[in-house]
Design a protein around this motif. Structure first.
Motif, PDB file in Angstrom:
ATOM      1  N   LEU A 166      44.509  57.765  49.528  1.00 19.60           N
ATOM      2  CA  LEU A 166      44.427  57.252  48.170  1.00 19.60           C
ATOM      3  C   LEU A 166      42.980  57.041  47.765  1.00 19.60           C
ATOM      4  CD1 LEU A 166      47.241  54.528  47.990  1.00 19.60           C
ATOM      5  CD2 LEU A 166      47.386  56.960  47.440  1.00 19.60           C
ATOM      6  N   LEU A 167      42.728  57.138  46.477  1.00 23.92           N
ATOM      7  CA  LEU A 167      41.433  56.794  45.901  1.00 23.92           C
ATOM      8  C   LEU A 167      41.607  55.511  45.104  1.00 23.92           C
ATOM      9  CD1 LEU A 167      40.317  60.317  44.685  1.00 23.92           C
ATOM     10  CD2 LEU A 167      39.490  59.078  46.702  1.00 23.92           C
ATOM     11  N   LEU A 168      40.807  54.513  45.409  1.00 22.38           N
ATOM     12  CA  LEU A 168      40.995  53.209  44.802  1.00 22.38           C
ATOM     13  C   LEU A 168      40.931  53.269  43.280  1.00 22.38           C
ATOM     14  CD1 LEU A 168      41.487  50.222  45.140  1.00 22.38           C
ATOM     15  CD2 LEU A 168      39.017  49.890  45.438  1.00 22.38           C
ATOM     16  N   GLU A 169      39.992  54.037  42.742  1.00 25.58           N
ATOM     17  CA  GLU A 169      39.875  54.103  41.290  1.00 25.58           C
ATOM     18  C   GLU A 169      41.152  54.662  40.653  1.00 25.58           C
ATOM     19  OE1 GLU A 169      37.728  52.649  39.661  1.00 25.58           O
ATOM     20  OE2 GLU A 169      36.127  52.301  41.107  1.00 25.58           O
ATOM     21  N   ARG A 170      41.752  55.662  41.273  1.00 17.59           N
ATOM     22  CA  ARG A 170      42.998  56.207  40.734  1.00 17.59           C
ATOM     23  C   ARG A 170      44.144  55.221  40.915  1.00 17.59           C
ATOM     24  NH1 ARG A 170      44.831  62.280  41.244  1.00 17.59           N
ATOM     25  NH2 ARG A 170      46.163  61.418  39.593  1.00 17.59           N
ATOM     26  N   VAL A 171      44.140  54.485  42.006  1.00 15.83           N
ATOM     27  CA  VAL A 171      45.141  53.439  42.212  1.00 15.83           C
ATOM     28  C   VAL A 171      45.069  52.412  41.083  1.00 15.83           C
ATOM     29  CG1 VAL A 171      45.728  51.467  43.687  1.00 15.83           C
ATOM     30  CG2 VAL A 171      45.303  53.706  44.712  1.00 15.83           C
ATOM     31  N   LEU A 172      43.854  52.032  40.719  1.00 15.30           N
ATOM     32  CA  LEU A 172      43.668  51.022  39.679  1.00 15.30           C
ATOM     33  C   LEU A 172      43.966  51.574  38.286  1.00 15.30           C
ATOM     34  CD1 LEU A 172      40.402  49.326  41.004  1.00 15.30           C
ATOM     35  CD2 LEU A 172      42.766  48.552  41.286  1.00 15.30           C
ATOM     36  N   GLU A 173      43.780  52.877  38.103  1.00 17.30           N
ATOM     37  CA  GLU A 173      44.074  53.486  36.804  1.00 17.30           C
ATOM     38  C   GLU A 173      45.559  53.409  36.448  1.00 17.30           C
ATOM     39  OE1 GLU A 173      42.686  57.462  37.120  1.00 17.30           O
ATOM     40  OE2 GLU A 173      40.556  56.929  36.961  1.00 17.30           O
ATOM     41  N   GLN A 174      46.409  53.239  37.430  1.00 21.57           N
ATOM     42  CA  GLN A 174      47.847  53.201  37.187  1.00 21.57           C
ATOM     43  C   GLN A 174      48.334  51.829  36.725  1.00 21.57           C
ATOM     44  OE1 GLN A 174      48.788  56.337  37.422  1.00 21.57           O
ATOM     45  NE2 GLN A 174      46.776  56.699  38.371  1.00 21.57           N
ATOM     46  N   LEU A 175      47.482  50.826  36.746  1.00 20.69           N
ATOM     47  CA  LEU A 175      47.885  49.464  36.414  1.00 20.69           C
ATOM     48  C   LEU A 175      48.156  49.296  34.922  1.00 20.69           C
ATOM     49  CD1 LEU A 175      45.349  47.581  38.683  1.00 20.69           C
ATOM     50  CD2 LEU A 175      47.853  47.443  38.869  1.00 20.69           C
ATOM     51  N   PRO A 176      49.000  48.348  34.557  1.00 23.00           N
ATOM     52  CA  PRO A 176      49.226  48.060  33.140  1.00 23.00           C
ATOM     53  C   PRO A 176      47.916  47.681  32.463  1.00 23.00           C
ATOM     54  CG  PRO A 176      50.830  46.919  34.516  1.00 23.00           C
ATOM     55  CD  PRO A 176      49.803  47.481  35.441  1.00 23.00           C
ATOM     56  N   SER A 177      47.781  48.070  31.221  1.00 24.05           N
ATOM     57  CA  SER A 177      46.522  47.820  30.504  1.00 24.05           C
ATOM     58  C   SER A 177      46.386  46.367  30.060  1.00 24.05           C
ATOM     59  CB  SER A 177      46.428  48.740  29.287  1.00 24.05           C
ATOM     60  OG  SER A 177      47.544  48.552  28.425  1.00 24.05           O
ATOM     61  N   GLN A 178      47.508  45.678  29.902  1.00 21.19           N
ATOM     62  CA  GLN A 178      47.471  44.307  29.391  1.00 21.19           C
ATOM     63  C   GLN A 178      47.702  43.295  30.511  1.00 21.19           C
ATOM     64  OE1 GLN A 178      46.639  43.686  26.186  1.00 21.19           O
ATOM     65  NE2 GLN A 178      46.418  45.914  25.998  1.00 21.19           N
ATOM     66  N   GLY A 179      46.775  43.189  31.431  1.00 19.85           N
ATOM     67  CA  GLY A 179      46.880  42.191  32.490  1.00 19.85           C
ATOM     68  C   GLY A 179      47.790  42.641  33.623  1.00 19.85           C
ATOM     69  N   HIS A 180      47.476  42.212  34.825  1.00 18.21           N
ATOM     70  CA  HIS A 180      48.265  42.591  35.998  1.00 18.21           C
ATOM     71  C   HIS A 180      48.018  41.587  37.123  1.00 18.21           C
ATOM     72  CE1 HIS A 180      44.662  43.965  38.144  1.00 18.21           C
ATOM     73  NE2 HIS A 180      44.274  44.498  36.996  1.00 18.21           N
ATOM     74  N   HIS A 181      48.794  41.742  38.201  1.00 17.53           N
ATOM     75  CA  HIS A 181      48.689  40.849  39.363  1.00 17.53           C
ATOM     76  C   HIS A 181      48.354  41.640  40.630  1.00 17.53           C
ATOM     77  CE1 HIS A 181      50.873  38.436  36.410  1.00 17.53           C
ATOM     78  NE2 HIS A 181      50.421  37.371  37.062  1.00 17.53           N
ATOM     79  N   PHE A 182      47.691  42.780  40.462  1.00 18.44           N
ATOM     80  CA  PHE A 182      47.222  43.570  41.605  1.00 18.44           C
ATOM     81  C   PHE A 182      45.962  42.904  42.151  1.00 18.44           C
ATOM     82  CE2 PHE A 182      44.846  46.782  43.812  1.00 18.44           C
ATOM     83  CZ  PHE A 182      45.779  47.641  44.364  1.00 18.44           C
ATOM     84  N   GLN A 183      46.018  42.430  43.401  1.00 16.66           N
ATOM     85  CA  GLN A 183      44.905  41.643  43.926  1.00 16.66           C
ATOM     86  C   GLN A 183      44.509  41.972  45.361  1.00 16.66           C
ATOM     87  OE1 GLN A 183      45.685  37.429  43.376  1.00 16.66           O
ATOM     88  NE2 GLN A 183      46.390  37.716  41.276  1.00 16.66           N
ATOM     89  N   VAL A 184      45.239  42.855  46.043  1.00 22.77           N
ATOM     90  CA  VAL A 184      45.035  43.024  47.488  1.00 22.77           C
ATOM     91  C   VAL A 184      45.092  44.502  47.876  1.00 22.77           C
ATOM     92  CG1 VAL A 184      45.885  42.395  49.784  1.00 22.77           C
ATOM     93  CG2 VAL A 184      46.159  40.789  47.878  1.00 22.77           C
ATOM     94  N   ILE A 185      44.202  44.912  48.782  1.00 23.39           N
ATOM     95  CA  ILE A 185      44.358  46.201  49.459  1.00 23.39           C
ATOM     96  C   ILE A 185      44.282  45.974  50.963  1.00 23.39           C
ATOM     97  CG2 ILE A 185      43.454  47.595  47.570  1.00 23.39           C
ATOM     98  CD1 ILE A 185      40.809  47.831  49.123  1.00 23.39           C
ATOM     99  N   GLN A 186      44.998  46.830  51.674  1.00 19.53           N
ATOM    100  CA  GLN A 186      44.991  46.777  53.139  1.00 19.53           C
ATOM    101  C   GLN A 186      44.717  48.181  53.663  1.00 19.53           C
ATOM    102  OE1 GLN A 186      48.251  46.277  56.676  1.00 19.53           O
ATOM    103  NE2 GLN A 186      48.391  44.752  55.042  1.00 19.53           N
ATOM    104  N   PHE A 187      43.944  48.282  54.747  1.00 18.88           N
ATOM    105  CA  PHE A 187      43.536  49.590  55.250  1.00 18.88           C
ATOM    106  C   PHE A 187      43.082  49.468  56.706  1.00 18.88           C
ATOM    107  CE2 PHE A 187      40.279  47.372  52.879  1.00 18.88           C
ATOM    108  CZ  PHE A 187      39.238  47.287  53.782  1.00 18.88           C
ATOM    109  N   PRO A 188      43.047  50.592  57.447  1.00 18.38           N
ATOM    110  CA  PRO A 188      42.576  50.556  58.834  1.00 18.38           C
ATOM    111  C   PRO A 188      41.069  50.319  58.903  1.00 18.38           C
ATOM    112  CG  PRO A 188      43.907  52.522  58.394  1.00 18.38           C
ATOM    113  CD  PRO A 188      43.570  51.914  57.073  1.00 18.38           C
TER     114      PRO A 188
END
Length: 357
Positions: A166-188
């Protein structure tokens, strides 16, 4: 082991429905109930993280009984994957029941890129599935069943035979435009896979090289990007490294497993190297090898700037005691020294296995 870890101050529990087919979530729920009933823990003193996505074990039968198979990637007969809203709702309900909770502190989408191993699923489709999942997760937040959410994934190619990431920027592009609760990433993150610390986070080929060499140099690494976006970082597999196409794992612990690529002399040399670099923060420099490579590894990784939590499997009470004792008793480790220690360990591993970085 879990109750002991909590009593000793560990305050984040990471689990998933597929870990021992739900038994891990039940064990967590049981431990929490006992500690809370005994007055040794308040619910808000511990962060509980679980996941949704991978479908294994008894969940396969539940998934096959769904009205529609749309959005279910059948990777193998024994491993499926889904981020469909209907599946998330069902799986979360079961997780909350096993955990004995009304709300999970964090729900992670489990390895979305894994679905590309199934026929007909490419990375563009993965991001579309992530977008649909986000919309549903916001509904779960509104219902009070999820406090926040995120993604656990490979953000760099694991190896040539397992390149999707995954690319973090593309992951974030999928978020709702009007506020969200995405706050955590986990990785090796471990001595064999230190890329999030210093390798530019940009699209990469199967061999790990950047598709655009200029961006490979100019792009910030994953940890820096996470900091810029205000995301919490959880790192996994601190003691189990994957190195290119080596069949076995590189186990950063003094007990050498049967499928391990490193020998006893390797792990002893690594423990000696870390202790020499980090001094009294990892124990007595005059006795650098005391069969505590696992605990020393965890302390080095936990001391890195930008790492909020190192996730360690803790099935045995003695393992818990060894790790927590070193974290608490020895002097703190400077983050710059910790970074130098990771670089030194990574260089040694590449040299031992004749790998180009």
């Amino acid at each position: 082991a879990l109750q002991g870890a909590i009593r000793l101050g560990c305050n984040l529990i990471d689990v998933a429905p597929g870990y021992t087919d739900g038994a891990a979530e039940r064990a967590v729920g049981c431990a929490l109930r006992k500690l809370i009933a005994a007055g040794q823990l308040a619910r808000d003193e511990v962060v509980v993280v679980t996941k949704v996505g991978n479908i294994v074990g008894s969940s396969l039968g539940l998934a096959s009984a769904m009205r529609s198979a749309d959005g279910i990637a059948k990777v193998r007969d024994d491993v499926w994957h889904s981020l469909e809203p209907a599946w998330i709702e069902q799986e979360l309900t079961r997780s909350l029941d096993r955990l004995g909770l009304e709300c999970v502190d964090c729900l992670l989408l489990h390895c979305p890129e894994f679905a590309t191993r199934a026929p007909g699923v490419d990375m563009d489709e993965v991001y579309r599935r992530i977008r649909r999942a986000y919309s549903h997760l916001e509904e779960e937040v509104s219902r009070g069943r999820v406090a926040r959410y995120g993604v656990t994934a490979a953000f760099y190619p694991l190896r040539s035979s397992d390149p999707e990431h995954l690319l973090l920027e593309r992951v974030l592009e999928q978020l709702p435009s009007q506020g969200h609760h995405f706050q955590v990433i986990q990785f090796p993150l471990n001595f064999a896979e230190p890329q999030p610390l210093w390798v530019g986070h940009t699209p990469r080929r199967t061999d790990g090289a950047a598709l655009d060499a200029g961006l490979g140099v100019a792009s910030p690494p994953l940890l820096e990007l996470a900091r810029r976006h205000g995301l919490a970082t959880l790192t996994n597999r601190p003691l189990d490294g994957l190195l290119r196409e080596l069949r076995g794992v590189l186990r950063f612990a003094s007990e050498v497993p049967m499928n391990g690529e490193m020998q006893e002399e390797d792990v002893d040399a690594l423990e000696e190297r870390l202790t020499a670099l980090c001094g009294s923060s990892l124990g007595d420099p005059g006795e650098p090898v005391v069969q505590q490579l696992a605990a020393k590894t965890v302390k080095v990784l936990a001391s890195l700037a930008g790492v909020d939590c190192v996730l360690v499997g803790m099935r045995r009470p003695q393992h818990v005691i060894d790790v927590v004792r070193l974290l608490k008793q020895a002097p703190p480790l400077d983050d710059k020294i910790a970074l130098d220690a990771v670089k030194s360990a990574h260089d040694a591993i590449n040299m031992w296995f004749c790998m180009d970085d």
